[in-house]
Motif scaffolding. Structure first.
Motif, PDB file in Angstrom:
ATOM      1  N   THR A  47      50.418  42.874  42.427  1.00 12.75           N
ATOM      2  CA  THR A  47      51.267  43.445  41.390  1.00 12.75           C
ATOM      3  C   THR A  47      52.192  44.496  41.986  1.00 12.75           C
ATOM      4  OG1 THR A  47      49.432  43.142  39.839  1.00 12.75           O
ATOM      5  CG2 THR A  47      51.261  44.562  39.130  1.00 12.75           C
ATOM      6  N   ILE A  52      47.382  43.710  33.102  1.00 13.55           N
ATOM      7  CA  ILE A  52      48.212  44.753  33.706  1.00 13.55           C
ATOM      8  C   ILE A  52      49.306  44.143  34.571  1.00 13.55           C
ATOM      9  CG2 ILE A  52      48.160  46.644  35.397  1.00 13.55           C
ATOM     10  CD1 ILE A  52      45.370  47.339  34.186  1.00 13.55           C
ATOM     11  N   ASP A  53      48.948  43.149  35.353  1.00 12.92           N
ATOM     12  CA  ASP A  53      49.944  42.481  36.190  1.00 12.92           C
ATOM     13  C   ASP A  53      51.072  41.904  35.341  1.00 12.92           C
ATOM     14  OD1 ASP A  53      50.589  40.971  38.933  1.00 12.92           O
ATOM     15  OD2 ASP A  53      50.749  39.510  37.303  1.00 12.92           O
ATOM     16  N   TYR A  87      46.255  40.825  42.586  1.00 12.57           N
ATOM     17  CA  TYR A  87      47.344  39.943  42.170  1.00 12.57           C
ATOM     18  C   TYR A  87      48.690  40.287  42.810  1.00 12.57           C
ATOM     19  CZ  TYR A  87      43.942  38.772  38.552  1.00 12.57           C
ATOM     20  OH  TYR A  87      42.798  38.381  37.891  1.00 12.57           O
ATOM     21  N   LEU A  95      42.932  43.199  34.684  1.00 16.01           N
ATOM     22  CA  LEU A  95      43.955  43.399  35.708  1.00 16.01           C
ATOM     23  C   LEU A  95      45.063  42.367  35.588  1.00 16.01           C
ATOM     24  CD1 LEU A  95      41.761  44.369  38.773  1.00 16.01           C
ATOM     25  CD2 LEU A  95      43.457  45.813  37.658  1.00 16.01           C
ATOM     26  N   TRP A  96      44.716  41.170  35.120  1.00 17.66           N
ATOM     27  CA  TRP A  96      45.762  40.170  34.880  1.00 17.66           C
ATOM     28  C   TRP A  96      46.686  40.637  33.749  1.00 17.66           C
ATOM     29  CZ3 TRP A  96      47.983  36.423  37.355  1.00 17.66           C
ATOM     30  CH2 TRP A  96      48.767  35.496  36.663  1.00 17.66           C
ATOM     31  N   ALA A 124      45.280  46.201  40.725  1.00 16.69           N
ATOM     32  CA  ALA A 124      46.112  45.042  40.391  1.00 16.69           C
ATOM     33  C   ALA A 124      46.868  44.550  41.617  1.00 16.69           C
ATOM     34  CB  ALA A 124      47.088  45.418  39.269  1.00 16.69           C
TER      35      ALA A 124
END
Length: 328
Positions: free
Chosen positions: A251, A208-209, A249, A205-206, A245
């Protein structure tokens, strides 16, 4: 898994000495990992330089060679590449000639299963260095319910330098590419939200962010992304990945692309956030349900049952063969 990334982001800030030591060690290890991964990419590129086969770098190796934002502190594992399906045999032959050998003996069940049903061949490990190449021809198993279009990925692929800041990166042969920004994000989202059970989800997910915040600066990116998602039949996993995400985060993404959450989102977030004070998983129920879901999406029920039965029998046979040796 995100220690080195945290170390990169905390560089130059005031943190306790013991924490600083841990972060610096993680950063140094990640940079050594990048050097080794870059070496493996360059050796693979040399092996396929004169083949005329288009090769698309995937995941960590793509971020590495295009110098993309997920890179700082990110550990890079196997070298993932994709070639057209009709070029698999020639690519495998060229890589074997350069020292990469299959880890699955020919004629075994695992080798046949990979070659008939999977989105990749059995892993290839270098006989001297041990570096592993995962040779793909698409991004989801052929048994999966969704059917992305690998030919579109090759049509829209770009040179790594086209995405690198200032257009500067390592020199690579003309047949080496990375995915276009929309399809690079789609692949990351699909790997997280459909192809697996959210293992390593915080790091994925990081990725993706970082990709969203970087690529979304370009005008029209979200329109291009939604068109690509529809063309690949990946609208649902993209929406799920963007929702997760955002939850972890913050996002940014358009609500029309994220869609509405569901029970799978809740299970995934429970797994992602369900760790005890030692960092161990503390959501076994959610993990088990997501494990079942991952297998259910990867193949039809009868094939899944036959596959699990065959694997169980093989492992049972291995256990019986090992028992007499252990008794000596």
């Amino acid at each position: 898994m995100l220690m080195a990334t945290l170390g990169e982001r905390a560089a130059g800030t005031d943190v306790p000495d013991k924490a600083r030591l841990l972060l610096d060690e993680a950063r140094a290890a990640a940079r050594r990992n990048h050097d080794a991964a870059r070496f493996e990419v360059l050796r693979m590129a040399d092996a396929l330089r004169d083949s005329g086969i288009p090769v698309v770098l995937m995941k960590g190796s793509a971020y590495l060679m295009a110098l993309l934002p997920p890179l700082p502190g990110r550990n890079i594992g196997d070298l993932d590449i994709m070639v057209p399906r009709e070029s698999l045999a020639d690519t495998e032959r060229a890589l074997k000639g350069a020292g990469w050998l299959s880890v699955k003996p020919r004629g075994t069940y695992d080798d046949a299963y990979y070659r008939q049903w999977m989105h990749e061949l059995p892993p290839l490990a270098h006989e001297m260095r041990g570096g592993v190449i995962d040779l793909h021809h698409t991004i989801l198993p052929l048994t999966a319910r969704l059917t992305p279009r690998p030919e579109r990925i090759f049509e829209h692929a770009v040179r790594p330098a086209a995405l690198a800041p200032g257009g500067e990166t390592d020199a690579l042969p003309d047949n080496i590419f990375v995915m276009s920004p929309p399809e690079m994000l789609l692949h990351s989202a699909t790997h997280l939200a459909y192809d697996g059970d959210f293992q390593g989800g915080a790091r994925n997910l990081w990725d993706i962010d970082r990709l969203v915040r970087h690529f979304a600066k370009a005008e029209g990116f979200w329109d291009e992304l939604t068109i690509a998602a529809a063309a690949h039949d990946l609208t649902v996993p993209l929406a799920r990945a963007l929702r997760l995400a955002e939850a972890l985060y913050e996002t940014p993404s358009p609500p029309s692309v994220r869609g509405r959450g569901d029970i799978v989102d809740r299970l995934a977030l429970r797994k992602l956030r369900g760790h005890d004070e030692y960092g161990q998983g503390a959501a076994p129920g959610a993990q088990f349900l997501l494990f079942l879901r991952g297998h259910w999406l990867r193949m039809p029920p009868l094939m899944l049952a036959r596959h699990l039965w065959t694997k169980w029998r093989a492992r049972r046979g291995e256990g019986r063969r090992e028992a007499p040796q252990n008794a000596r």
